[in-house]
Design a protein around this motif. Sequence first.
Motif, short mmCIF file in Angstrom:
data_model
loop_
_atom_site.label_atom_id
_atom_site.label_comp_id
_atom_site.label_asym_id
_atom_site.label_seq_id
_atom_site.Cartn_x
_atom_site.Cartn_y
_atom_site.Cartn_z
N PHE A 199 0.83 -1.21 0.00
CA PHE A 199 0.00 0.00 0.00
C PHE A 199 0.86 1.26 0.00
O PHE A 199 0.52 2.25 -0.66
CB PHE A 199 -0.95 0.01 1.20
CG PHE A 199 -2.11 -0.93 1.02
CD1 PHE A 199 -2.98 -0.80 -0.04
CD2 PHE A 199 -2.32 -1.95 1.92
CE1 PHE A 199 -4.04 -1.67 -0.21
CE2 PHE A 199 -3.39 -2.83 1.77
CZ PHE A 199 -4.25 -2.69 0.69
N LEU A 200 1.97 1.23 0.72
CA LEU A 200 2.86 2.39 0.74
C LEU A 200 3.41 2.66 -0.66
O LEU A 200 3.45 3.81 -1.11
CB LEU A 200 4.00 2.15 1.72
CG LEU A 200 4.85 3.35 2.06
CD1 LEU A 200 5.25 3.29 3.53
CD2 LEU A 200 6.07 3.45 1.20
N ASN A 201 3.82 1.60 -1.37
CA ASN A 201 4.34 1.78 -2.73
C ASN A 201 3.28 2.28 -3.69
O ASN A 201 3.55 3.11 -4.55
CB ASN A 201 4.95 0.48 -3.24
CG ASN A 201 6.39 0.33 -2.83
OD1 ASN A 201 7.26 0.99 -3.37
ND2 ASN A 201 6.63 -0.51 -1.85
N LEU A 202 2.05 1.78 -3.54
CA LEU A 202 0.96 2.28 -4.40
C LEU A 202 0.68 3.75 -4.14
O LEU A 202 0.49 4.54 -5.08
CB LEU A 202 -0.30 1.45 -4.18
CG LEU A 202 -0.28 0.05 -4.78
CD1 LEU A 202 -1.52 -0.73 -4.33
CD2 LEU A 202 -0.21 0.12 -6.29
N ALA A 203 0.65 4.15 -2.88
CA ALA A 203 0.43 5.56 -2.54
C ALA A 203 1.59 6.41 -3.04
O ALA A 203 1.39 7.51 -3.58
CB ALA A 203 0.25 5.72 -1.03
N TRP A 204 2.81 5.91 -2.87
CA TRP A 204 4.00 6.62 -3.32
C TRP A 204 3.93 6.87 -4.82
O TRP A 204 4.21 7.95 -5.30
CB TRP A 204 5.23 5.79 -2.98
CG TRP A 204 6.53 6.53 -3.02
CD1 TRP A 204 7.26 6.84 -4.12
CD2 TRP A 204 7.26 7.02 -1.90
NE1 TRP A 204 8.41 7.49 -3.76
CE2 TRP A 204 8.43 7.62 -2.41
CE3 TRP A 204 7.04 7.02 -0.53
CZ2 TRP A 204 9.38 8.20 -1.57
CZ3 TRP A 204 7.99 7.60 0.28
CH2 TRP A 204 9.14 8.19 -0.23
N GLY B 207 1.14 6.71 -6.71
CA GLY B 207 -0.04 7.52 -7.05
C GLY B 207 0.13 9.00 -6.78
O GLY B 207 -0.33 9.83 -7.56
N PHE B 208 0.77 9.34 -5.67
CA PHE B 208 0.94 10.75 -5.32
C PHE B 208 2.21 11.34 -5.90
O PHE B 208 2.41 12.56 -5.83
CB PHE B 208 0.93 10.94 -3.80
CG PHE B 208 -0.40 10.66 -3.17
CD1 PHE B 208 -1.55 11.33 -3.58
CD2 PHE B 208 -0.52 9.71 -2.18
CE1 PHE B 208 -2.77 11.06 -3.01
CE2 PHE B 208 -1.73 9.42 -1.59
CZ PHE B 208 -2.87 10.11 -2.01
N ILE C 109 5.34 11.17 -4.89
CA ILE C 109 6.06 11.84 -3.80
C ILE C 109 7.52 12.08 -4.17
O ILE C 109 8.04 13.18 -3.99
CB ILE C 109 5.95 11.00 -2.51
CG1 ILE C 109 4.49 10.90 -2.10
CG2 ILE C 109 6.80 11.57 -1.40
CD1 ILE C 109 4.20 9.92 -0.99
N GLN D 186 10.56 6.41 -7.20
CA GLN D 186 10.07 5.18 -6.58
C GLN D 186 11.11 4.42 -5.75
O GLN D 186 10.76 3.86 -4.72
CB GLN D 186 9.47 4.27 -7.65
CG GLN D 186 8.63 3.15 -7.11
CD GLN D 186 7.36 3.63 -6.43
OE1 GLN D 186 6.85 4.69 -6.73
NE2 GLN D 186 6.86 2.84 -5.51
#
Length: 90
Positions: free
Chosen positions: A59-64, A66-67, A69, A72
């Motif tokens: 989930f952290l990688n997906l949010a990273w 998606g946003f 940040i 990768q």
Amino acid sequence: MAWMAWTWPTAAFFAVIAALLVTFTVLAVKFPETPRRGVLGIETTRGDRLFITLLGSAFLNLAWLGFGIAPQPYALIACLVLAAAVFRFV
């Protein structure tokens, strides 16, 4: 397996997951453990904490991603911090 586009990062990812599973199986056989209660208030074993870490890292990688940040590969550092926190406090 020609139907799947295997790249070195993909193969390394699955190799690391397989190595983790084998390592944790050997640890469970050699050093049996008793579940402990952490900040979540549930009893967890090493395997439970590994599962929580892997799920949280996904989930952290997906949010990273998606946003957007940062690049990768820096998400790996965040995942390692997450893993240390889960294995210490959960």
